[in-house]
Write a protein that holds these residues in place. Structure first.
Motif, PDB file in Angstrom:
ATOM      1  N   SER A   1       4.457  16.557  -2.658  1.00 47.47           N
ATOM      2  CA  SER A   1       4.129  17.553  -3.407  1.00 47.47           C
ATOM      3  C   SER A   1       2.873  16.790  -4.398  1.00 47.47           C
ATOM      4  N   LEU A   2       2.056  17.868  -4.579  1.00 44.94           N
ATOM      5  CA  LEU A   2       0.803  17.617  -5.558  1.00 44.94           C
ATOM      6  C   LEU A   2       1.497  17.420  -6.836  1.00 44.94           C
ATOM      7  N   GLN A   3       2.530  18.011  -7.349  1.00 50.84           N
ATOM      8  CA  GLN A   3       3.135  17.911  -8.701  1.00 50.84           C
ATOM      9  C   GLN A   3       3.568  16.375  -8.918  1.00 50.84           C
ATOM     10  N   ASP A   4       3.864  15.520  -7.973  1.00 50.71           N
ATOM     11  CA  ASP A   4       4.035  14.202  -8.069  1.00 50.71           C
ATOM     12  C   ASP A   4       2.692  13.398  -8.218  1.00 50.71           C
ATOM     13  N   VAL A   5       1.802  13.892  -8.144  1.00 51.16           N
ATOM     14  CA  VAL A   5       0.668  12.706  -8.288  1.00 51.16           C
ATOM     15  C   VAL A   5       0.483  12.442  -9.744  1.00 51.16           C
TER      16      VAL A   5
ATOM     17  N   VAL B   1       0.880  -1.254  -0.080  1.00 53.01           N
ATOM     18  CA  VAL B   1      -0.072  -0.216  -0.067  1.00 53.01           C
ATOM     19  C   VAL B   1       0.739   1.114   0.167  1.00 53.01           C
ATOM     20  N   ARG B   2       0.453   2.415  -0.644  1.00 49.66           N
ATOM     21  CA  ARG B   2       1.071   3.549  -0.816  1.00 49.66           C
ATOM     22  C   ARG B   2       0.128   4.594  -0.835  1.00 49.66           C
ATOM     23  N   GLN B   3       0.335   5.943  -0.519  1.00 51.54           N
ATOM     24  CA  GLN B   3      -0.753   7.006  -0.756  1.00 51.54           C
ATOM     25  C   GLN B   3       0.088   8.106  -1.409  1.00 51.54           C
ATOM     26  N   ASP B   4      -0.561   8.853  -2.392  1.00 52.29           N
ATOM     27  CA  ASP B   4       0.145   9.925  -2.714  1.00 52.29           C
ATOM     28  C   ASP B   4      -0.270  11.218  -2.272  1.00 52.29           C
ATOM     29  N   ALA B   5      -0.003  12.349  -2.822  1.00 53.72           N
ATOM     30  CA  ALA B   5      -0.159  13.645  -1.902  1.00 53.72           C
ATOM     31  C   ALA B   5      -1.531  14.183  -1.831  1.00 53.72           C
ATOM     32  N   ILE B   6      -2.296  13.769  -2.666  1.00 51.54           N
ATOM     33  CA  ILE B   6      -3.836  14.163  -2.605  1.00 51.54           C
ATOM     34  C   ILE B   6      -4.595  12.990  -1.982  1.00 51.54           C
TER      35      ILE B   6
ATOM     36  N   LEU C   1      -7.780  25.492  -4.835  1.00 50.82           N
ATOM     37  CA  LEU C   1      -9.370  25.094  -4.363  1.00 50.82           C
ATOM     38  C   LEU C   1      -9.406  25.228  -3.106  1.00 50.82           C
ATOM     39  N   LYS C   2     -10.535  25.721  -2.610  1.00 45.87           N
ATOM     40  CA  LYS C   2     -10.901  26.064  -1.171  1.00 45.87           C
ATOM     41  C   LYS C   2     -12.153  25.324  -0.659  1.00 45.87           C
ATOM     42  N   ASP C   3     -12.496  24.821   0.615  1.00 44.94           N
ATOM     43  CA  ASP C   3     -13.794  24.333   0.941  1.00 44.94           C
ATOM     44  C   ASP C   3     -14.627  25.395   1.325  1.00 44.94           C
ATOM     45  N   ARG C   4     -15.815  25.221   2.017  1.00 45.71           N
ATOM     46  CA  ARG C   4     -16.429  26.440   2.200  1.00 45.71           C
ATOM     47  C   ARG C   4     -16.293  27.243   3.701  1.00 45.71           C
ATOM     48  N   ASP C   5     -15.369  26.706   4.252  1.00 49.02           N
ATOM     49  CA  ASP C   5     -14.550  27.280   5.665  1.00 49.02           C
ATOM     50  C   ASP C   5     -13.324  28.067   5.068  1.00 49.02           C
ATOM     51  N   GLY C   6     -13.113  28.034   3.767  1.00 52.41           N
ATOM     52  CA  GLY C   6     -12.026  28.697   3.415  1.00 52.41           C
ATOM     53  C   GLY C   6     -10.719  28.100   3.325  1.00 52.41           C
ATOM     54  N   GLU C   7     -10.772  26.818   3.814  1.00 50.31           N
ATOM     55  CA  GLU C   7      -9.491  26.251   3.990  1.00 50.31           C
ATOM     56  C   GLU C   7      -9.132  25.402   2.490  1.00 50.31           C
ATOM     57  N   SER C   8      -7.805  25.652   2.149  1.00 50.44           N
ATOM     58  CA  SER C   8      -7.188  25.282   0.853  1.00 50.44           C
ATOM     59  C   SER C   8      -7.179  23.655   0.756  1.00 50.44           C
ATOM     60  N   VAL C   9      -7.028  23.229  -0.260  1.00 53.31           N
ATOM     61  CA  VAL C   9      -6.643  21.664  -0.409  1.00 53.31           C
ATOM     62  C   VAL C   9      -5.384  21.511   0.123  1.00 53.31           C
ATOM     63  N   ASP C  10      -4.407  22.189  -0.013  1.00 56.97           N
ATOM     64  CA  ASP C  10      -3.135  22.113   0.926  1.00 56.97           C
ATOM     65  C   ASP C  10      -3.274  21.934   2.193  1.00 56.97           C
ATOM     66  N   GLU C  11      -3.893  22.990   2.756  1.00 56.26           N
ATOM     67  CA  GLU C  11      -4.053  23.105   4.105  1.00 56.26           C
ATOM     68  C   GLU C  11      -4.777  21.550   4.865  1.00 56.26           C
TER      69      GLU C  11
ATOM     70  N   LEU D   1      -5.954  18.216 -14.380  1.00 59.02           N
ATOM     71  CA  LEU D   1      -5.876  19.639 -13.476  1.00 59.02           C
ATOM     72  C   LEU D   1      -4.377  19.874 -13.017  1.00 59.02           C
ATOM     73  N   SER D   2      -4.117  20.854 -13.006  1.00 62.01           N
ATOM     74  CA  SER D   2      -2.621  21.150 -12.576  1.00 62.01           C
ATOM     75  C   SER D   2      -2.530  21.342 -11.307  1.00 62.01           C
ATOM     76  N   ALA D   3      -1.392  20.955 -10.553  1.00 65.60           N
ATOM     77  CA  ALA D   3      -1.283  20.956  -9.161  1.00 65.60           C
ATOM     78  C   ALA D   3      -1.454  22.072  -8.706  1.00 65.60           C
ATOM     79  N   GLU D   4      -1.011  23.135  -9.590  1.00 68.72           N
ATOM     80  CA  GLU D   4      -1.247  24.503  -8.950  1.00 68.72           C
ATOM     81  C   GLU D   4      -2.750  25.155  -8.807  1.00 68.72           C
ATOM     82  N   ALA D   5      -3.380  24.485  -9.715  1.00 66.53           N
ATOM     83  CA  ALA D   5      -4.970  24.813  -9.685  1.00 66.53           C
ATOM     84  C   ALA D   5      -5.597  24.123  -8.818  1.00 66.53           C
ATOM     85  N   ALA D   6      -5.146  22.943  -8.445  1.00 68.29           N
ATOM     86  CA  ALA D   6      -5.901  22.319  -7.327  1.00 68.29           C
ATOM     87  C   ALA D   6      -5.581  22.735  -5.924  1.00 68.29           C
ATOM     88  N   ALA D   7      -4.103  22.960  -5.800  1.00 66.37           N
ATOM     89  CA  ALA D   7      -3.735  23.536  -4.521  1.00 66.37           C
ATOM     90  C   ALA D   7      -4.581  24.732  -4.026  1.00 66.37           C
TER      91      ALA D   7
END
Ligand SMILES: [Zn+2]
Length: 415
Positions: free
Chosen positions: A174-178, A55-60, A154-164, A146-152
């Motif tokens: 790094s999302l770049q490596d996904v 098993v492994r997981q990526d950055a997203i 994105l925010k949820d309803r509370d204003g928190e970003s994908v990265d946070e 979708l690019s890593a920059e665009a994904a990073a």
């Protein structure tokens, strides 16, 4: 090869996973990276490790569980789906493809089969658009749609970003490596409930998907003028909700008059501000979802809606701004995957329908980077995304059996 699907174990695992929810049973709510989702992900990883998978997981947060084949350098054959669930959902959407995919692998292991190419279960992260406003975030990144920059950003309803959010969930890197390297998968097959009524109506337990409809979504903001519900007289109003009402009917009309049954359009979210009984709505935000099997027709409907929006805006003197969230191309399923699924059905004498997927799935995006196919099983009354969603254990088991055989055929045997 004597393949036996353990229907009882599969059913009890579906029940176990359904119990990991933010809501009381039978309701399943599992929004990505909430406590329930994190628990469910950990539970799935434990099941995969129990089966001896690496098993492994990526950055997203996509989870890869691999059964190594004899030729480890060769591209893998993939299967999988998602376990996140919208609010007030059921037990089977996505889950059937994840736990069914795992049981397919275990059945192959029990039969003594030894794959040449590796077979990999992929649990896609954040398939549902609930949290970040865009569906299939994991597979969009895997496929480079979708690019890593665009994904990073994105925010949820509370204003928190994908990265946070992902960093707090322990997903470093790094999302770049996904994005998957070219040729990562030799083939990919996703098992899923139909989420429509056609298989049940045809009394057929399996559907082989020919193509996946093209989805698009828009967020529309309407800016009117608020005021006291008693004080402001009708000729002086710029009621944003009345504008939304006209626009929603224009959306319905645009889809109905496209000339094809495959065109569908839905407004599923309507946020009204300030949302008080005695206050004229000053601001409304709606989201719009449009799908069609035909790319050009889908875009034509979007243009019709855009024109209607301009007319309504001019007539009512309010501002209507629309923001395109996504507009994706449809996908054709790969002949070799459809062929493998069909061969297995024929071998067992299982009748099947060839069909279009009107819902979109991670397979829509994986199809951009690998030969991809989908296998559908019926769900009662076509219900999905609601607590009474139901798929019969024997249909799930049959789907897992056909999936297992197809994975074996695509991966090849060492014997
Ligand atoms: Zn799904």
């Amino acid at each position: 090869m004597n393949l036996q699907i353990d229907q009882q174990r599969l059913s009890s695992e579906i029940e176990r996973l359904a119990a990991i929810s933010e809501a009381e049973p039978p309701v399943v709510t599992r929004i990505v990276f909430t406590l329930a989702d994190l628990k469910a992900r950990a539970w799935m990883i434990a099941r995969c490790e129990e089966a001896g998978l690496a098993v492994r997981q990526d950055a997203i947060g996509n989870i890869f569980a691999r059964w190594n084949g004899a030729d480890r350098a060769a591209p893998a054959v993939g299967t999988g789906s998602h376990i996140d669930a919208i609010p007030n959902a059921g037990k089977y959407d996505g889950v059937v493809g994840v736990l069914g995919g795992l049981e397919a692998i275990r059945a192959l292991q029990r039969s003594g089969f030894r794959p040449k190419n590796s077979i990999e279960l992929l649990i896609f992260a954040t398939e549902e658009p609930t949290r970040f406003g865009i569906g299939c975030l994991g597979s969009r990144l895997l496929s480079g749609t979708l690019s890593a920059e665009a994904a990073a950003k994105l925010k949820d309803r509370d204003g928190e970003s994908v990265d946070e959010v992902r960093l707090r969930a322990g997903l470093n890197g790094s999302l770049q490596d996904v994005k998957l390297p070219t040729g990562y998968y030799k083939a990919f097959a996703e098992l899923h409930i139909e989420q429509g009524p056609l298989l049940e109506r045809a009394q057929t337990s399996l559907g082989i998907v020919k193509s996946i409809a093209a989805p698009a979504s828009l967020r529309i903001s309407i800016e009117g003028a608020g005021g006291h519900a008693g004080g402001v007289l009708m000729p002086d109003r710029k009621d944003a909700l009345c504008v939304a009402a006209e626009l929603i009917l224009a959306v319905e009309n645009a889809a109905r008059s496209s000339g094809a049954v495959d065109t569908v359009a839905t407004v599923g979210v309507c946020d009204v501000f300030p949302g008080a009984v005695n206050s004229i709505p000053s601001r409304v935000r709606i989201t719009l979802d449009i799908r069609d099997t035909d790319h050009a027709r889908r875009d034509g409907v979007m243009q019709t809606i855009e024109r209607a929006s301009k007319d309504i805006s001019a007539k009512r003197q309010v501002s209507i701004q629309s923001e395109l969230l996504n507009a994706d191309a449809p996908a054709e399923c790969a002949p070799e995957v459809r062929g493998a699924l069909a061969d297995s059905c024929r071998k067992h004498g299982f009748p099947f329908l060839e069909m279009v997927s009107r819902a979109y799935h991670d397979s829509l995006f994986i199809s951009r980077v690998a030969p991809t196919g989908m296998l559908f099983i019926p769900c009662r009354n076509g219900y999905s995304h609601r607590p009474d969603e139901y798929a019969a254990p024997e249909h799930i088991a049959r789907g897992a059996l056909v999936l297992a055989e197809s994975l074996a055929k695509l991966a090849g045997s060492t014997q």
